[in-house]
Design an enzyme around this catalytic site. Structure first.
Site, short mmCIF file in Angstrom:
data_model
loop_
_atom_site.label_atom_id
_atom_site.label_comp_id
_atom_site.label_asym_id
_atom_site.label_seq_id
_atom_site.Cartn_x
_atom_site.Cartn_y
_atom_site.Cartn_z
N HIS A 37 0.88 -1.18 0.00
CA HIS A 37 0.00 0.00 0.00
C HIS A 37 0.91 1.22 0.00
CE1 HIS A 37 -3.42 2.44 0.57
NE2 HIS A 37 -3.80 2.11 1.80
N HIS B 265 -2.09 -1.99 -10.17
CA HIS B 265 -3.03 -1.43 -9.21
C HIS B 265 -4.29 -2.27 -9.21
CE1 HIS B 265 -5.41 1.51 -7.00
NE2 HIS B 265 -4.26 2.05 -6.66
N ASP C 159 2.96 5.67 -7.05
CA ASP C 159 4.17 5.53 -6.25
C ASP C 159 5.44 5.37 -7.08
OD1 ASP C 159 3.20 5.86 -3.70
OD2 ASP C 159 2.40 3.82 -3.66
N1 CMC Z 1 5.04 -6.66 -11.00
C1 CMC Z 1 4.94 -7.84 -11.62
N2 CMC Z 1 3.81 -8.55 -11.73
C2 CMC Z 1 2.72 -8.02 -11.16
C3 CMC Z 1 2.72 -6.79 -10.48
C4 CMC Z 1 3.94 -6.11 -10.41
N3 CMC Z 1 4.02 -4.93 -9.78
N4 CMC Z 1 1.48 -6.51 -10.01
C5 CMC Z 1 0.71 -7.55 -10.38
N5 CMC Z 1 1.46 -8.45 -11.08
C6 CMC Z 1 0.99 -9.69 -11.72
C7 CMC Z 1 0.72 -10.77 -10.69
O1 CMC Z 1 1.86 -11.58 -10.47
C8 CMC Z 1 -0.40 -11.50 -11.34
O2 CMC Z 1 0.13 -12.31 -12.37
P1 CMC Z 1 -0.51 -13.77 -12.69
O3 CMC Z 1 -1.91 -13.46 -13.18
O4 CMC Z 1 0.38 -14.37 -13.70
O5 CMC Z 1 -0.52 -14.50 -11.38
C9 CMC Z 1 -1.24 -10.41 -12.03
O6 CMC Z 1 -0.28 -9.37 -12.30
C10 CMC Z 1 -2.36 -9.86 -11.19
O7 CMC Z 1 -1.81 -9.48 -9.92
P2 CMC Z 1 -2.63 -9.41 -8.58
O8 CMC Z 1 -1.67 -9.58 -7.45
O9 CMC Z 1 -3.79 -10.37 -8.66
O10 CMC Z 1 -3.21 -7.95 -8.63
P3 CMC Z 1 -3.80 -7.18 -7.41
O11 CMC Z 1 -4.86 -6.32 -7.94
O12 CMC Z 1 -4.17 -8.11 -6.29
O13 CMC Z 1 -2.55 -6.34 -6.87
C11 CMC Z 1 -1.10 -4.58 -6.36
C12 CMC Z 1 -2.45 -4.95 -6.94
C13 CMC Z 1 -0.96 -3.06 -6.32
C14 CMC Z 1 -0.99 -5.10 -4.90
C15 CMC Z 1 0.01 -5.22 -7.22
O14 CMC Z 1 -0.09 -4.76 -8.55
C16 CMC Z 1 1.40 -4.96 -6.66
O15 CMC Z 1 1.85 -5.71 -5.78
N6 CMC Z 1 2.11 -3.90 -7.16
C17 CMC Z 1 3.40 -3.55 -6.63
C18 CMC Z 1 3.22 -2.78 -5.34
C19 CMC Z 1 2.74 -1.37 -5.58
O16 CMC Z 1 3.26 -0.66 -6.45
N7 CMC Z 1 1.76 -0.95 -4.79
C20 CMC Z 1 1.25 0.43 -4.82
C21 CMC Z 1 -0.16 0.48 -5.20
S1 CMC Z 1 -0.65 2.16 -5.60
C22 CMC Z 1 -0.68 2.95 -4.09
C23 CMC Z 1 -1.94 2.70 -3.37
O17 CMC Z 1 -3.03 3.08 -3.88
O18 CMC Z 1 -1.87 2.16 -2.25
#
Ligand code: CMC
Length: 447
Positions: free
Chosen positions: A279, A320, A376
């Protein structure tokens, strides 16, 4: 995913879902409003009369609306973010953070008289009780500033015990003002504590962002004058981070606040949620990632590692839960980053970030998963250029988000449909079994 305010037009009175239960052959009618069904309406679906009834299963609330909200609208597919109807690019270009904070809570932009009074009130309340200073001094020299901020804000609840009268609008007004006013002071104390520097008291002749920068950087000079580009950058970043509808920390504030605890305690829960690397901690993680990469030539290998990482290694600052296109805040931050770097001088990490973005945006892995830079990705670079330590970045996010947390907390409180948050579970553990201990308690417990 469109927000329900705009999707509402697709439902007309009488629209409903027809559900047939293959277990019993019975049919049910569930009303549709705002493209949504109430999962409580599923409870009528039972096999036997004594059954609890059908529930919805939705870990991480991926497809469940927990509230009605009129504060922030996001369309993640189109990259739209609006506070109370005003697009984020217009607010970040023309408004001030305090004007936005007022807007979030009150629903309308302030008049000049309201704004002047509000600014005066915030300025008047920036000082904290001296005991808070002593309390902050008790932390270890290397304490994480987010731990200090969480504890400092939770402690405010004990300094203002009448804040627990949450149904009194005057108490809510003053708590809003105190939280916005004192958050930068406590945040700056946390900063100075880690640096081993004396705490700087607020300078109430300065505007919000300038006063915060003064408490961070002032030494022996009678008045600290922040560079206007830095002060503006802080104010814009505060606007961009002010609210983001039902994110993890806001959901935490609403859930904790739903127990009718005072707002300081509820906001402290929000700060704790924001601390997490998925987050608010992400901008800190971006900087660590850029340091680890070290040189643009190492980017291809890093990207390959992310792609082969089986979900473990991530490109921080990308992706995101809601935005499945470019995060509109990231566009504004990228431009702001250019402005700040013009003052601070160029930065090796910026070169790595730009190249990383270029490669990731043309890579099939990221395109297929709709992974774009989020807010971010570039904020950390701005903070780094302004010489904030990496572990302090999330504190800056928390100062801004306080405005949204309090607006959302109050909306929850005044919403007649809301009750104490209490999700259901699908129990997967043991059935009843007989207790038989293998321990010897004879020396501790007399039975
Ligand atoms: N790098 C590489 N792969 C990724 C990333 C990433 N940053 N984010 C998602 N994926 C892949 C993930 O491995 C999955 O692949 P597969 O379908 O093959 O298993 C797919 O994309 C979907 O990911 P998810 O985890 O189901 O997506 P989510 O909606 O649960 O996660 C997130 C959202 C923000 C937690 C995630 O994108 C992430 O961990 N990003 C990096 C951390 C980050 O930058 N966070 C800040 C968010 S913005 C600030 C805020 O609003 O808080």
């Amino acid at each position: 995913m469109p927000g329900k305010t705009e999707a509402a037009s697709t439902a007309t009175p009488g629209d409903h879902l027809e559900i047939k239960d293959s277990r019993t052959g019975k049919s049910y009618t569930v009303p549709i409003t705002d493209d949504t069904i109430r999962t409580a309406d599923l409870r009528q679906i039972k096999v036997k009369d004594e059954d609890f009834g059908m529930m919805g299963y939705d870990p991480a609330f991926m497809n469940t609306a927990s509230c009605r909200s009129a504060i922030t609208y996001i369309d993640g597919d189109k990259g739209i973010l609006r506070y109370r109807g005003y697009p984020i690019d217009q607010l970040s270009e023309k408004a001030s953070f305090l004007e936005v904070a007022w807007l979030l809570r009150k629903g309308e932009l302030p008049t000049q008289a309201e704004y002047d009074q509000f600014t005066h009130d915030i300025t008047f309340h920036t000082y904290v009780h001296e005991n808070i200073k002593q309390f902050m001094e008790g932390f270890r020299y290397d304490a994480h500033p987010m731990s200090m901020l969480t504890a400092g804000i939770a402690a405010l609840s004990s300094f203002y015990p009448t804040a627990k009268n949450i149904h009194d609008p005057r108490e809510r007004d003053i708590a809003f003002i105190r939280l916005l006013a004192k958050m930068p002071t406590i945040a700056a104390f946390a900063y100075r504590h880690v640096k081993g520097m004396p705490y700087v008291y607020p300078d109430n002749a300065l505007p919000y962002a300038e006063n915060f920068l003064s408490m961070i950087a002032r030494m022996s000079e009678p008045r600290y004058e922040a560079h206007p580009a830095y002060a503006r950058a802080i104010d814009v970043l505060f606007i961009l981070h002010a609210d983001h509808e039902q994110n993890c920390s806001t959901s935490a504030v609403r859930a904790v606040g739903s127990s009718h605890v005072d707002p300081y305690s509820a906001v402290a829960a929000g700060i704790a949620a924001l601390y997490g690397p998925l987050h608010g901690g992400a901008n800190e993680a971006v900087l660590r990632m850029l340091t680890e990469i070290g040189d643009p030539k190492n980017i291809p290998a890093f990207i390959e590692n992310v792609k082969n990482g089986e979900g473990e290694a991530r490109l921080m600052g990308f992706g995101h839960r809601v935005y499945k296109s470019y995060d509109p805040r990231a566009t504004i931050v990228k431009k702001l980053c250019d402005d700040v770097l013009k003052v601070s001088g160029s930065n090796k990490d910026m070169d790595i970030a730009l190249e990383l973005e270029r490669i990731a945006l043309s890579d099939e892995y990221f395109i297929k998963r709709k992974l774009y830079p989020n807010v971010d990705f570039y904020t950390g670079l701005i903070y780094q250029a302004m010489k904030f330590p990496t572990d302090y970045f999330t504190v800056l996010f928390a100062i801004a988000r306080t405005s949204g947390w309090v607006a959302q907390w109050e909306e929850m409180l005044l919403d007649k449909e809301q009750k104490i948050a209490r999700p259901r579970q699908i129990f997967t553990g043991h059935g009843e079994r007989k207790y038989k201990s293998t321990l010897n308690y004879s020396h501790t417990i007399k039975k």
